[in-house]
Design a protein around this motif. Structure first.
Motif, PDB file in Angstrom:
ATOM      1  N   LYS A   1       0.830  -1.208   0.000  1.00 12.40           N
ATOM      2  CA  LYS A   1       0.000   0.000   0.000  1.00 12.40           C
ATOM      3  C   LYS A   1       0.859   1.250   0.000  1.00 12.40           C
ATOM      4  O   LYS A   1       0.580   2.208  -0.708  1.00 12.40           O
ATOM      5  CB  LYS A   1      -0.938   0.002   1.201  1.00 12.40           C
ATOM      6  CG  LYS A   1      -2.074  -0.973   1.072  1.00 12.40           C
ATOM      7  CD  LYS A   1      -2.960  -0.937   2.300  1.00 12.40           C
ATOM      8  CE  LYS A   1      -4.046  -1.987   2.194  1.00 12.40           C
ATOM      9  NZ  LYS A   1      -4.900  -2.017   3.387  1.00 12.40           N
ATOM     10  N   THR A   2       1.918   1.237   0.798  1.00 15.62           N
ATOM     11  CA  THR A   2       2.833   2.379   0.845  1.00 15.62           C
ATOM     12  C   THR A   2       3.479   2.602  -0.518  1.00 15.62           C
ATOM     13  O   THR A   2       3.558   3.728  -1.011  1.00 15.62           O
ATOM     14  CB  THR A   2       3.924   2.140   1.915  1.00 15.62           C
ATOM     15  OG1 THR A   2       3.287   2.010   3.181  1.00 15.62           O
ATOM     16  CG2 THR A   2       4.920   3.280   1.966  1.00 15.62           C
ATOM     17  N   TYR A   3       3.896   1.524  -1.148  1.00 24.40           N
ATOM     18  CA  TYR A   3       4.520   1.603  -2.471  1.00 24.40           C
ATOM     19  C   TYR A   3       3.525   2.113  -3.502  1.00 24.40           C
ATOM     20  O   TYR A   3       3.829   3.003  -4.291  1.00 24.40           O
ATOM     21  CB  TYR A   3       5.055   0.227  -2.871  1.00 24.40           C
ATOM     22  CG  TYR A   3       5.698   0.214  -4.223  1.00 24.40           C
ATOM     23  CD1 TYR A   3       6.962   0.760  -4.414  1.00 24.40           C
ATOM     24  CD2 TYR A   3       5.037  -0.335  -5.317  1.00 24.40           C
ATOM     25  CE1 TYR A   3       7.552   0.761  -5.659  1.00 24.40           C
ATOM     26  CE2 TYR A   3       5.629  -0.334  -6.570  1.00 24.40           C
ATOM     27  CZ  TYR A   3       6.887   0.211  -6.740  1.00 24.40           C
ATOM     28  OH  TYR A   3       7.459   0.220  -7.970  1.00 24.40           O
ATOM     29  N   ASP A   4       2.309   1.574  -3.490  1.00 27.23           N
ATOM     30  CA  ASP A   4       1.301   1.970  -4.466  1.00 27.23           C
ATOM     31  C   ASP A   4       0.904   3.433  -4.329  1.00 27.23           C
ATOM     32  O   ASP A   4       0.573   4.082  -5.313  1.00 27.23           O
ATOM     33  CB  ASP A   4       0.056   1.081  -4.357  1.00 27.23           C
ATOM     34  CG  ASP A   4       0.284  -0.315  -4.922  1.00 27.23           C
ATOM     35  OD1 ASP A   4       1.292  -0.526  -5.636  1.00 27.23           O
ATOM     36  OD2 ASP A   4      -0.549  -1.204  -4.633  1.00 27.23           O
ATOM     37  N   LYS A   5       0.950   3.961  -3.097  1.00 27.95           N
ATOM     38  CA  LYS A   5       0.648   5.377  -2.875  1.00 27.95           C
ATOM     39  C   LYS A   5       1.785   6.271  -3.358  1.00 27.95           C
ATOM     40  O   LYS A   5       1.619   7.476  -3.464  1.00 27.95           O
ATOM     41  CB  LYS A   5       0.387   5.646  -1.396  1.00 27.95           C
ATOM     42  CG  LYS A   5      -0.933   5.109  -0.918  1.00 27.95           C
ATOM     43  CD  LYS A   5      -1.294   5.459   0.520  1.00 27.95           C
ATOM     44  CE  LYS A   5      -0.226   5.984   1.396  1.00 27.95           C
ATOM     45  NZ  LYS A   5      -0.572   6.149   2.800  1.00 27.95           N
ATOM     46  N   GLY A   6       2.944   5.693  -3.630  1.00 29.26           N
ATOM     47  CA  GLY A   6       4.087   6.475  -4.085  1.00 29.26           C
ATOM     48  C   GLY A   6       4.907   7.069  -2.965  1.00 29.26           C
ATOM     49  O   GLY A   6       5.666   8.003  -3.173  1.00 29.26           O
ATOM     50  N   ASP A   7       4.758   6.511  -1.764  1.00 31.53           N
ATOM     51  CA  ASP A   7       5.472   7.042  -0.603  1.00 31.53           C
ATOM     52  C   ASP A   7       6.902   6.526  -0.470  1.00 31.53           C
ATOM     53  O   ASP A   7       7.586   6.871   0.486  1.00 31.53           O
ATOM     54  CB  ASP A   7       4.705   6.718   0.684  1.00 31.53           C
ATOM     55  CG  ASP A   7       3.397   7.496   0.782  1.00 31.53           C
ATOM     56  OD1 ASP A   7       3.236   8.482   0.046  1.00 31.53           O
ATOM     57  OD2 ASP A   7       2.544   7.107   1.600  1.00 31.53           O
ATOM     58  N   VAL A   8       7.339   5.682  -1.386  1.00 30.53           N
ATOM     59  CA  VAL A   8       8.719   5.194  -1.383  1.00 30.53           C
ATOM     60  C   VAL A   8       9.299   5.350  -2.778  1.00 30.53           C
ATOM     61  O   VAL A   8       8.577   5.394  -3.769  1.00 30.53           O
ATOM     62  CB  VAL A   8       8.823   3.711  -0.952  1.00 30.53           C
ATOM     63  CG1 VAL A   8       8.445   3.541   0.499  1.00 30.53           C
ATOM     64  CG2 VAL A   8       7.986   2.825  -1.816  1.00 30.53           C
ATOM     65  N   ASP A   9      10.602   5.446  -2.867  1.00 30.97           N
ATOM     66  CA  ASP A   9      11.273   5.646  -4.139  1.00 30.97           C
ATOM     67  C   ASP A   9      11.939   4.354  -4.567  1.00 30.97           C
ATOM     68  O   ASP A   9      13.121   4.139  -4.351  1.00 30.97           O
ATOM     69  CB  ASP A   9      12.311   6.771  -4.008  1.00 30.97           C
ATOM     70  CG  ASP A   9      12.972   7.088  -5.337  1.00 30.97           C
ATOM     71  OD1 ASP A   9      12.374   6.806  -6.386  1.00 30.97           O
ATOM     72  OD2 ASP A   9      14.083   7.648  -5.312  1.00 30.97           O
ATOM     73  N   LEU A  10      11.163   3.444  -5.161  1.00 31.96           N
ATOM     74  CA  LEU A  10      11.685   2.198  -5.677  1.00 31.96           C
ATOM     75  C   LEU A  10      11.275   2.084  -7.144  1.00 31.96           C
ATOM     76  O   LEU A  10      10.188   2.482  -7.519  1.00 31.96           O
ATOM     77  CB  LEU A  10      11.112   0.991  -4.927  1.00 31.96           C
ATOM     78  CG  LEU A  10      11.379   0.901  -3.440  1.00 31.96           C
ATOM     79  CD1 LEU A  10      10.623  -0.285  -2.855  1.00 31.96           C
ATOM     80  CD2 LEU A  10      12.852   0.765  -3.173  1.00 31.96           C
ATOM     81  N   SER A  11      12.127   1.501  -7.934  1.00 35.62           N
ATOM     82  CA  SER A  11      11.755   1.304  -9.339  1.00 35.62           C
ATOM     83  C   SER A  11      10.831   0.107  -9.459  1.00 35.62           C
ATOM     84  O   SER A  11      11.017  -0.910  -8.804  1.00 35.62           O
ATOM     85  CB  SER A  11      13.000   1.078 -10.188  1.00 35.62           C
ATOM     86  OG  SER A  11      13.668  -0.087  -9.784  1.00 35.62           O
TER      87      SER A  11
END
Length: 67
Positions: free
Chosen positions: A54-64
């Motif tokens: 969920k955190t990744y999908d919201k764009g709250d982390v910088d991962l490719s």
């Protein structure tokens, strides 16, 4: 990821590192694991994995995201 989890729905760092490599993530596996392991028990529960997604999908982390 499910195949790397054991019967309790948890995963150790080695399996998580293997999964990160399989999906082509360009991150430090140790740092990523610690950021997902919310309770610090050195195992990833399904709830921790869902929260990370969920955190990744919201764009709250910088991962490719792979290809």
């Amino acid at each position: 990821m499910v195949q790397l989890c054991d019967g309790e729905g948890a995963d150790r760092q080695a399996g998580f590192t293997k999964w990160l490599g399989a999906v082509g993530a360009e991150v430090d596996p140790g740092v990523a694991f610690k950021s997902v392991d919310a309770n610090g028990d050195e195992r990833l529960s399904i709830d921790e994995l869902r929260a990370a997604e969920k955190t990744y999908d919201k764009g709250d982390v910088d991962l490719s995201r792979p290809g």
